[in-house]
Design an enzyme around this catalytic site. Structure first.
Site, PDB file in Angstrom:
ATOM      1  N   ARG A   1     -61.907 -50.475  19.586  1.00 20.01           N
ATOM      2  CA  ARG A   1     -62.967 -49.498  19.872  1.00 20.01           C
ATOM      3  C   ARG A   1     -63.644 -48.963  18.628  1.00 20.01           C
ATOM      4  O   ARG A   1     -64.807 -48.584  18.677  1.00 20.01           O
ATOM      5  CB  ARG A   1     -62.379 -48.351  20.683  1.00 20.01           C
ATOM      6  CG  ARG A   1     -62.443 -48.623  22.173  1.00 20.01           C
ATOM      7  CD  ARG A   1     -62.138 -47.392  22.952  1.00 20.01           C
ATOM      8  NE  ARG A   1     -60.897 -46.797  22.473  1.00 20.01           N
ATOM      9  CZ  ARG A   1     -60.202 -45.910  23.164  1.00 20.01           C
ATOM     10  NH1 ARG A   1     -60.621 -45.520  24.330  1.00 20.01           N
ATOM     11  NH2 ARG A   1     -59.087 -45.408  22.683  1.00 20.01           N
TER      12      ARG A   1
ATOM     13  N   LYS B   1     -44.568 -56.279  24.829  1.00 22.17           N
ATOM     14  CA  LYS B   1     -43.816 -55.346  25.635  1.00 22.17           C
ATOM     15  C   LYS B   1     -44.470 -53.962  25.542  1.00 22.17           C
ATOM     16  O   LYS B   1     -45.148 -53.709  24.554  1.00 22.17           O
ATOM     17  CB  LYS B   1     -42.358 -55.319  25.190  1.00 22.17           C
ATOM     18  CG  LYS B   1     -42.061 -54.387  24.001  1.00 22.17           C
ATOM     19  CD  LYS B   1     -40.582 -54.208  23.834  1.00 22.17           C
ATOM     20  CE  LYS B   1     -40.289 -53.036  22.948  1.00 22.17           C
ATOM     21  NZ  LYS B   1     -38.908 -52.781  22.640  1.00 22.17           N
TER      22      LYS B   1
ATOM     23  N   LYS C   1     -36.581 -64.545  16.135  1.00 20.48           N
ATOM     24  CA  LYS C   1     -35.671 -64.398  14.997  1.00 20.48           C
ATOM     25  C   LYS C   1     -34.953 -65.719  14.731  1.00 20.48           C
ATOM     26  O   LYS C   1     -34.506 -66.387  15.657  1.00 20.48           O
ATOM     27  CB  LYS C   1     -34.649 -63.292  15.273  1.00 20.48           C
ATOM     28  CG  LYS C   1     -35.256 -61.898  15.223  1.00 20.48           C
ATOM     29  CD  LYS C   1     -34.213 -60.851  15.513  1.00 20.48           C
ATOM     30  CE  LYS C   1     -34.808 -59.471  15.613  1.00 20.48           C
ATOM     31  NZ  LYS C   1     -35.083 -58.840  14.328  1.00 20.48           N
TER      32      LYS C   1
ATOM     33  N   GLU D   1     -29.075 -48.765  15.766  1.00 17.90           N
ATOM     34  CA  GLU D   1     -30.074 -48.281  14.816  1.00 17.90           C
ATOM     35  C   GLU D   1     -29.591 -46.966  14.218  1.00 17.90           C
ATOM     36  O   GLU D   1     -28.851 -46.231  14.874  1.00 17.90           O
ATOM     37  CB  GLU D   1     -31.400 -48.019  15.533  1.00 17.90           C
ATOM     38  CG  GLU D   1     -32.077 -49.252  16.065  1.00 17.90           C
ATOM     39  CD  GLU D   1     -33.343 -48.877  16.820  1.00 17.90           C
ATOM     40  OE1 GLU D   1     -34.396 -48.754  16.166  1.00 17.90           O
ATOM     41  OE2 GLU D   1     -33.278 -48.686  18.032  1.00 17.90           O
TER      42      GLU D   1
ATOM     43  N   ASP E   1     -36.037 -50.020  27.119  1.00 14.60           N
ATOM     44  CA  ASP E   1     -36.603 -50.364  25.815  1.00 14.60           C
ATOM     45  C   ASP E   1     -35.880 -51.537  25.151  1.00 14.60           C
ATOM     46  O   ASP E   1     -36.483 -52.311  24.414  1.00 14.60           O
ATOM     47  CB  ASP E   1     -36.541 -49.127  24.897  1.00 14.60           C
ATOM     48  CG  ASP E   1     -37.404 -49.279  23.663  1.00 14.60           C
ATOM     49  OD1 ASP E   1     -38.576 -49.665  23.824  1.00 14.60           O
ATOM     50  OD2 ASP E   1     -36.922 -49.027  22.550  1.00 14.60           O
TER      51      ASP E   1
ATOM     52  N   HIS F   1     -34.823 -57.394  25.209  1.00 16.03           N
ATOM     53  CA  HIS F   1     -34.227 -58.054  24.046  1.00 16.03           C
ATOM     54  C   HIS F   1     -32.773 -58.478  24.284  1.00 16.03           C
ATOM     55  O   HIS F   1     -32.389 -59.624  24.028  1.00 16.03           O
ATOM     56  CB  HIS F   1     -34.263 -57.135  22.824  1.00 16.03           C
ATOM     57  CG  HIS F   1     -35.616 -56.592  22.520  1.00 16.03           C
ATOM     58  ND1 HIS F   1     -36.745 -57.376  22.506  1.00 16.03           N
ATOM     59  CD2 HIS F   1     -36.036 -55.346  22.217  1.00 16.03           C
ATOM     60  CE1 HIS F   1     -37.796 -56.632  22.200  1.00 16.03           C
ATOM     61  NE2 HIS F   1     -37.386 -55.393  22.025  1.00 16.03           N
TER      62      HIS F   1
HETATM   63  P1  NAD Z   1     -52.073 -48.333  18.787  1.00 12.63           P
HETATM   64  O1  NAD Z   1     -52.307 -47.119  19.651  1.00 12.63           O
HETATM   65  O2  NAD Z   1     -51.727 -48.142  17.369  1.00 12.63           O
HETATM   66  O3  NAD Z   1     -53.400 -49.220  18.816  1.00 12.63           O
HETATM   67  C1  NAD Z   1     -54.097 -49.466  19.981  1.00 12.63           C
HETATM   68  C2  NAD Z   1     -55.296 -50.360  19.690  1.00 12.63           C
HETATM   69  O4  NAD Z   1     -55.968 -50.577  20.930  1.00 12.63           O
HETATM   70  C3  NAD Z   1     -56.315 -49.769  18.743  1.00 12.63           C
HETATM   71  O5  NAD Z   1     -56.820 -50.818  17.952  1.00 12.63           O
HETATM   72  C4  NAD Z   1     -57.408 -49.262  19.665  1.00 12.63           C
HETATM   73  O6  NAD Z   1     -58.699 -49.275  19.093  1.00 12.63           O
HETATM   74  C5  NAD Z   1     -57.347 -50.289  20.754  1.00 12.63           C
HETATM   75  N1  NAD Z   1     -57.879 -49.789  22.020  1.00 12.63           N
HETATM   76  C6  NAD Z   1     -57.468 -48.711  22.729  1.00 12.63           C
HETATM   77  N2  NAD Z   1     -58.229 -48.575  23.847  1.00 12.63           N
HETATM   78  C7  NAD Z   1     -59.121 -49.583  23.817  1.00 12.63           C
HETATM   79  C8  NAD Z   1     -60.178 -49.981  24.687  1.00 12.63           C
HETATM   80  N3  NAD Z   1     -60.479 -49.311  25.804  1.00 12.63           N
HETATM   81  N4  NAD Z   1     -60.881 -51.079  24.350  1.00 12.63           N
HETATM   82  C9  NAD Z   1     -60.608 -51.767  23.230  1.00 12.63           C
HETATM   83  N5  NAD Z   1     -59.632 -51.453  22.388  1.00 12.63           N
HETATM   84  C10 NAD Z   1     -58.909 -50.365  22.669  1.00 12.63           C
HETATM   85  O7  NAD Z   1     -51.019 -49.216  19.581  1.00 12.63           O
HETATM   86  P2  NAD Z   1     -49.998 -50.302  18.960  1.00 12.63           P
HETATM   87  O8  NAD Z   1     -48.795 -49.583  18.484  1.00 12.63           O
HETATM   88  O9  NAD Z   1     -50.724 -51.185  18.016  1.00 12.63           O
HETATM   89  O10 NAD Z   1     -49.547 -51.104  20.258  1.00 12.63           O
HETATM   90  C11 NAD Z   1     -50.355 -52.072  20.907  1.00 12.63           C
HETATM   91  C12 NAD Z   1     -49.546 -52.674  22.056  1.00 12.63           C
HETATM   92  O11 NAD Z   1     -48.397 -53.307  21.544  1.00 12.63           O
HETATM   93  C13 NAD Z   1     -49.040 -51.642  23.064  1.00 12.63           C
HETATM   94  O12 NAD Z   1     -49.020 -52.228  24.339  1.00 12.63           O
HETATM   95  C14 NAD Z   1     -47.618 -51.372  22.589  1.00 12.63           C
HETATM   96  O13 NAD Z   1     -46.782 -50.940  23.642  1.00 12.63           O
HETATM   97  C15 NAD Z   1     -47.215 -52.754  22.106  1.00 12.63           C
HETATM   98  N6  NAD Z   1     -46.145 -52.759  21.099  1.00 12.63           N
HETATM   99  C16 NAD Z   1     -46.324 -52.125  19.889  1.00 12.63           C
HETATM  100  C17 NAD Z   1     -45.326 -52.170  18.961  1.00 12.63           C
HETATM  101  C18 NAD Z   1     -45.484 -51.529  17.615  1.00 12.63           C
HETATM  102  O14 NAD Z   1     -44.580 -51.718  16.786  1.00 12.63           O
HETATM  103  N7  NAD Z   1     -46.531 -50.803  17.338  1.00 12.63           N
HETATM  104  C19 NAD Z   1     -44.136 -52.846  19.231  1.00 12.63           C
HETATM  105  C20 NAD Z   1     -43.989 -53.495  20.458  1.00 12.63           C
HETATM  106  C21 NAD Z   1     -45.023 -53.431  21.372  1.00 12.63           C
END
Ligand code: NAD
Length: 492
Positions: free
Chosen positions: A51, A148, A182, A216, A235, A240
């Site tokens: 966005r 996930k 892994k 952890e 979680d 996992h």
């Molecule tokens: P985040 O909140 O940091 O980032 C979200 C991203 O989505 C941003 O780039 C934002 O601009 C974009 N976004 C949000 N609404 C939007 C829309 N309507 N249109 C277009 N883009 C949009 O989230 P994250 O931590 O990067 O996680 C992303 C996904 O991965 C989630 O489903 C989360 O559960 C999963 N996940 C994250 C991690 C992690 O380590 N961060 C680990 C496992 C899974």
């Protein structure tokens, strides 16, 4: 040892959520390392789509900062980084609106692999899938990658699968469980199925029990509000640890083929017995008052971390799981995972039965063989075997490790183990689904998990408190003690 990096085909990878935490910490660094290794062709492109109102230059700047923060310094070569950043593009897009899609369609090149990483909240998956088709961006060979959490129960996982299935075939969908990426986890399959030594004893006749531990040291920290809605069962265990259990328990697939492997894993999940309440221990970490915490300051308890004094979510869980099939009848699988525990350890221990006859008389140091597969720290394997203690003094026995640390065994290449994300993203481009979860696996895992969680809710189950940096609640020790067994130590 000579590196055998085989470049993948040129690709256009669109990262929806390209400015998010996951993209910065894992996806972009992973791609950079593969680029540096010569695996990502120079004419491949990574297109951030999110966005934020950025242009290519702005996205490159953000990516540069992320690489500087999350890639090891000795791998941050300025010249390589410059070339990598040139592969990056950006489109400002709203998954739920129409802006940006025509521009994205115009960027896609014919004749290269197309992959779409849905690194956004699962509630946006349907919008993305729909618009990728409406704008003619997705092709029959395109791939999508999803993260996930894949649902929070069976009903929501089925709904997510249905949303994706409306636009993509199962062969196009890559559900990431980074544990499967892994190196040691893949090695588990190699050890089992590329050697004659282990498979004949890999069953209830010779294996006393299996322990899977993911410990952890950190608490829930800033993720409190997210974590409190899920807990350790959702979680860690449903995904996992379930995957690890499957790889240990499954029958040999007829070949190393995505569906052959996943068929066998599915059979294991379907063979899991319901877990009675007495075989589960849930815990929540306590706080530390005053200056007694790890860094000499007070530490919040779980409920303080999540900001809800009434929270009944578990930050620790231990369970005794039974796989009801011929191979595993009578061999329990003990699983435990938790936050703020004594050490940061992930390991699988296959504890074999004792030798049937004590040829050397009573011997206090007599121990059963244990095959340990370490995911963390220092990926590797260890097989403990009994030998004669060297020197005079009769036939005294001692156990020694046959240690297979990748670093020692494989030299430089052994220390340069690709991060799970690097491996998995390259597998997406290669079109290899072996290390990704199939939709029916995820649903079967929820079908097993749901009644357990529902049971807690119905009974109003409260997790037991445990001291931070301990091994978890006392009751978890009892779970094994009453079976005449003990947990392996969680090392600091
Ligand atoms: P985040 O909140 O940091 O980032 C979200 C991203 O989505 C941003 O780039 C934002 O601009 C974009 N976004 C949000 N609404 C939007 C829309 N309507 N249109 C277009 N883009 C949009 O989230 P994250 O931590 O990067 O996680 C992303 C996904 O991965 C989630 O489903 C989360 O559960 C999963 N996940 C994250 C991690 C992690 O380590 N961060 C680990 C496992 C899974």
């Amino acid at each position: 040892m000579v590196s055998r990096v085989i470049p993948v085909d040129p690709f256009d990878l669109v990262i929806f959520g390209g400015t998010g935490d996951l993209a910065k910490r894992k996806i972009l660094p992973g791609l950079f390392i593969r680029f540096r290794a010569g695996q990502m062709p120079e004419d491949s492109r990574i297109i951030g789509a999110a966005r934020a109102d950025l242009d290519d230059a702005g996205f490159r700047k953000m990516a540069q900062a992320a690489l500087t923060e999350f890639v090891a310094r000795d791998k941050l070569d300025a010249e390589v980084m410059g070339r990598f950043l040139q592969r990056l593009h950006y489109v400002s897009i709203d998954a739920t609106g129409e802006g940006g899609w025509t521009e994205l369609a115009g960027l896609m090149r014919p004749g290269v692999v197309r992959a779409f990483y849905f690194s956004v909240a699962p509630s946006l998956f349907g919008d993305l899938a729909e618009r990728l088709h409406a704008h003619g961006i997705a092709e029959p060979q395109s791939r999508i990658v999803v993260e996930k959490p894949f649902g929070r129960d069976l009903a929501s996982a089925e709904a997510l699968n249905a949303v994706l299935a409306a636009h993509f075939d199962e062969r196009q969908i890559y559900r990431i469980d980074h544990y499967l990426g892994k190196e040691t986890v893949q090695n588990l399959m190699a050890v089992r199925f590329a050697n004659i030594l282990f498979e004949p004893v890999w069953n209830a006749q010779y294996v006393d029990h299996v322990q899977i531990t993911v410990a952890e040291t950190v608490g829930v920290g800033g993720r409190g509000s997210y974590y409190d809605k899920s807990g350790a069962m959702r979680d860690m265990v449903q995904n996992h640890m379930m995957q690890l259990l499957c790889l240990i328990a499954m029958e040999p697939p007829y070949k190393f083929d995505p569906n052959a492997v996943r068929d066998e894993k599915l059979k294991v999940i379907r063979a899991l017995e319901p877990v009675p309440p007495e075989d589960i221990v849930r815990g929540q970490y306590r706080g530390v008052p005053g200056k007694d915490g790890r860094d000499g300051k007070a530490e919040p308890s779980y409920v303080e971390d999540v900001g809800d004094p009434q929270s009944r979510t578990e930050s620790y869980i231990a369970l005794k799981v039974r796989v009801a099939n011929w191979r595993w009848q009578g061999t329990p699988f003990y699983l435990r995972t938790g936050k703020k525990l004594r050490g940061r350890t992930s390991e699988i221990a296959i504890v074999f039965k004792e030798a049937p006859h004590s040829l050397f008389g009573e011997n206090e140091s007599w121990k059963a063989n244990v095959l340990t597969i370490r995911l963390q720290p220092n990926e590797g394997m260890n097989l403990s075997v009994m030998i004669k203690e060297p020197g005079p003094g009769g036939m005294r026995l001692t156990d020694v490790p046959l240690d297979m640390s990748f670093a020692d065994a494989l030299g430089e290449e052994g220390t340069d183990i690709p991060d799970a994300y690097e491996r998995l993203i390259m597998d997406v481009i290669r079109g290899n689904q072996t290390l990704f979860m199939r939709g029916d696996e995820v649903e079967a895992a929820w079908a097993w998990t749901d009644p357990i969680i529902k049971g807690w809710e119905e009974r109003g189950d409260r997790p037991r408190g445990y001291d931070p940096y301990s091994s978890g609640p006392e009751d978890a020790l009892m779970l094994l003690h009453r079976d005449g067994r003990r947990w392996r130590e969680i090392r600091e």
